[in-house]
Design an enzyme around this catalytic site. Structure first.
Site, mmCIF file in Angstrom:
data_model
loop_
_atom_site.group_PDB
_atom_site.id
_atom_site.type_symbol
_atom_site.label_atom_id
_atom_site.label_comp_id
_atom_site.label_asym_id
_atom_site.label_seq_id
_atom_site.Cartn_x
_atom_site.Cartn_y
_atom_site.Cartn_z
ATOM 1 N N ASP A 78 7.570 -2.855 -12.116
ATOM 2 C CA ASP A 78 7.806 -1.827 -11.116
ATOM 3 C C ASP A 78 7.503 -2.388 -9.722
ATOM 4 O O ASP A 78 6.421 -2.925 -9.494
ATOM 5 C CB ASP A 78 6.870 -0.672 -11.502
ATOM 6 N N ASP A 80 7.483 -1.500 -5.600
ATOM 7 C CA ASP A 80 7.566 -0.403 -4.628
ATOM 8 C C ASP A 80 7.845 -1.003 -3.258
ATOM 9 O O ASP A 80 7.289 -2.042 -2.911
ATOM 10 C CB ASP A 80 6.247 0.371 -4.581
ATOM 11 N N ASP A 152 -4.761 3.899 -2.019
ATOM 12 C CA ASP A 152 -5.995 4.184 -2.740
ATOM 13 C C ASP A 152 -6.979 3.012 -2.766
ATOM 14 O O ASP A 152 -8.081 3.093 -2.234
ATOM 15 C CB ASP A 152 -5.692 4.717 -4.153
HETATM 16 P P1 ATP Z 1 1.919 0.449 -11.305
HETATM 17 O O1 ATP Z 1 1.789 -0.976 -11.680
HETATM 18 O O2 ATP Z 1 1.481 1.341 -12.385
HETATM 19 O O3 ATP Z 1 3.250 0.829 -10.741
HETATM 20 P P2 ATP Z 1 1.047 0.963 -8.611
HETATM 21 O O4 ATP Z 1 -0.230 0.629 -7.903
HETATM 22 O O5 ATP Z 1 2.280 0.285 -8.103
HETATM 23 O O6 ATP Z 1 0.815 0.674 -10.137
HETATM 24 P P3 ATP Z 1 2.424 3.413 -8.088
HETATM 25 O O7 ATP Z 1 2.170 4.761 -8.669
HETATM 26 O O8 ATP Z 1 3.715 2.729 -8.345
HETATM 27 O O9 ATP Z 1 1.202 2.510 -8.576
HETATM 28 O O10 ATP Z 1 2.176 3.549 -6.528
HETATM 29 C C1 ATP Z 1 2.574 2.546 -5.597
HETATM 30 C C2 ATP Z 1 1.525 2.422 -4.501
HETATM 31 O O11 ATP Z 1 1.406 3.675 -3.802
HETATM 32 C C3 ATP Z 1 0.110 2.125 -5.015
HETATM 33 O O12 ATP Z 1 -0.069 0.751 -5.204
HETATM 34 C C4 ATP Z 1 -0.746 2.690 -3.909
HETATM 35 O O13 ATP Z 1 -0.829 1.810 -2.817
HETATM 36 C C5 ATP Z 1 0.042 3.912 -3.464
HETATM 37 N N1 ATP Z 1 -0.412 5.127 -4.175
HETATM 38 C C6 ATP Z 1 0.145 5.683 -5.282
HETATM 39 N N2 ATP Z 1 -0.511 6.784 -5.655
HETATM 40 C C7 ATP Z 1 -1.492 6.966 -4.749
HETATM 41 C C8 ATP Z 1 -2.519 7.938 -4.561
HETATM 42 N N3 ATP Z 1 -2.660 8.942 -5.404
HETATM 43 N N4 ATP Z 1 -3.342 7.787 -3.503
HETATM 44 C C9 ATP Z 1 -3.205 6.769 -2.636
HETATM 45 N N5 ATP Z 1 -2.277 5.814 -2.754
HETATM 46 C C10 ATP Z 1 -1.434 5.903 -3.787
HETATM 47 MG MG MG Z 2 4.206 0.698 -8.730
#
Ligand code: ATP
Ligand code: MG
Length: 413
Positions: A78, A80, A152
């Protein structure tokens, strides 16, 4: 107005850096971090480049960078992207994209077989937006320098500029990843209160990366976990499924138990005396099974996950009824699922699927002749049979049943 405020914030921020009031961002070349552009999905990197060509800022951010810095051999699923372009501007750059979300608008851009989430830099909410409600508060757009403080954990706040091959780190994320520490950006108490889902995210990243969490964060998780009950049911469902979908189920479950989050999410775990010594081997086998599916690149079936998670509650209730008949059994299934969906959304379709897996357990235990090959080929039968096998490992009577119900190998010759 927003534009002027963002520029002012940027100017003040870099003025503070210049005057050494606070440290500025660290910049690393990708090669310094042991990575190169090949580690990133090229089609997705192109989205960031396209946005840059339209004169917007764009970075790859979040989990992909964190996971690659932990282990460069893994292939992140994934990616972003974050940009200075507003959702409508992103939409104009990619013809097949769609703006989604109310809480925070993002754009889904389709690439090859996937969908990439493109979000706009978030800014700090003002008293006016706070007064206007959560929707306004969440849709405040900012600059890179503001966006970082809304993320976060420091490990999730690294920004990769595809064009310059540079990683920008405002909060010491690279150092923390190297030291295997999960560090909250800002004050833990405040950030967990602001969004309690971060508690489940903290557990997920700890399970996935093996990062350590500080004693302060541990204490705050203990204190704030009850706030999870105020989060939207749908978000909790999504986060819970994510917690178990990355190949570290056993560790995830252990963390949920260590922090006593299970009874917060599912009231049944807090209401009745459960014999965890008996449950643990069942869960260990079940979660090892889910992790095995993950390694085989199979998608996690939510119904299978819930059927396993909630089975100990259902089984404990079931044992209270002597010689349970099918009507009582069905009634109990409905009652347990209704009760356990008080805080987590278990949509009707998902409930039906869990029900089927549990009802098949009754059939396996009571029916003396197995089904014909058509029923056996159904996915539901397959999952129900796996559940039976897991249960049978510690019950001889069920082991016999499992043998009887074992699907026959088909002869293709
Ligand atoms: P994964 O590998 O599961 O995708 P991820 O860290 O990329 O983990 P995502 O849900 O895709 O998680 O979110 C992308 C980014 O958005 C996170 O890395 C973080 O920086 C930010 N983020 C997501 N959810 C939150 C939250 N609840 N509060 C603050 N920042 C968040
Ligand atoms: Mg992600």
């Amino acid at each position: 107005m927003r534009y002027i405020w963002n520029k002012l914030y940027q100017t003040l921020y870099y003025f503070g850096v210049y005057c050494k009031f606070w440290p500025g961002p660290k910049r690393y070349m990708l090669s310094e971090l042991g990575l190169d552009s090949k580690h990133f999905n090229q089609a997705i990197a192109k989205i960031a480049l396209d946005l840059q060509q339209h004169n917007y800022e764009a970075y790859i951010v979040g989990g992909a960078l964190r996971d690659l810095l932990c282990d460069a051999t893994i292939k992140p699923k994934d990616f972003d992207i974050v940009t200075s372009a507003l959702p409508q501007q992103v939409k104009r750059c990619f013809s097949r994209s769609r703006v989604i979300g109310k809480r925070f608008k993002i754009v889904h851009v389709p690439v090859v077989k996937d969908i990439v989430e493109v979000s706009t830099f978030r800014g700090k909410s003002s008293w006016l937006s706070r007064w206007r409600g959560a929707r306004y508060q969440n849709n405040i757009y900012g600059s890179l320098e503001q966006d970082v403080w809304r993320r976060d954990f420091t490990a999730n706040a690294l920004y990769y500029n595809v064009k310059t091959s540079e990683v920008v780190d405002f909060v010491g994320g690279v150092e923390h990843i190297k030291a295997k520490k999960l560090v909250m950006i800002g004050d833990c108490a405040k950030r967990f209160k602001e969004d309690p889902v971060r508690i489940l995210r903290a557990l997920r990243f700890t399970a996935k990366t093996g990062f350590e969490i500080s004693d302060t964060m541990k204490k705050e998780i203990q204190k704030k976990k009850v706030l999870l009950q105020q989060v939207s049911k749908d978000r909790l469902l999504l986060e819970l499924v994510k917690l178990f979908s990355h190949g570290h189920c056993k560790k995830s479950m252990q963390l949920l138990q260590d922090f006593h989050c299970l009874s917060i999410l599912f009231p049944g775990f807090g209401r009745m005396p459960l014999n965890f010594n008996r449950i643990q081997p069942f869960w260990d086998r079940a979660f090892a099974n889910i992790d095995h599916h993950y390694r085989q690149k199979k998608r996690l079936s939510s119904s299978f996950l819930f059927a396993i998670l909630l089975w100990p509650i259902f089984e404990t209730q079931k044992k209270k009824i002597k010689r349970i008949n099918i009507f009582q059994y069905k009634k109990l299934v409905n009652r347990v699922l209704k009760f356990e969906s008080r805080y987590i959304a278990i949509p009707k379709k998902l409930q039906e699927a869990i029900k089927e897996l549990w009802l098949l357990q009754y059939t396996f235990e009571t029916k003396t002749t197995p089904f014909g090959p058509d029923r056996v080929r159904q996915a539901r039968f397959h999952y129900a049979y796996e559940l039976l096998m897991i249960r049978a490992k510690s019950d001889e009577r069920l082991a016999e049943k499992a043998l009887m119900w074992q699907p026959k190998r088909e002869n293709h010759s």
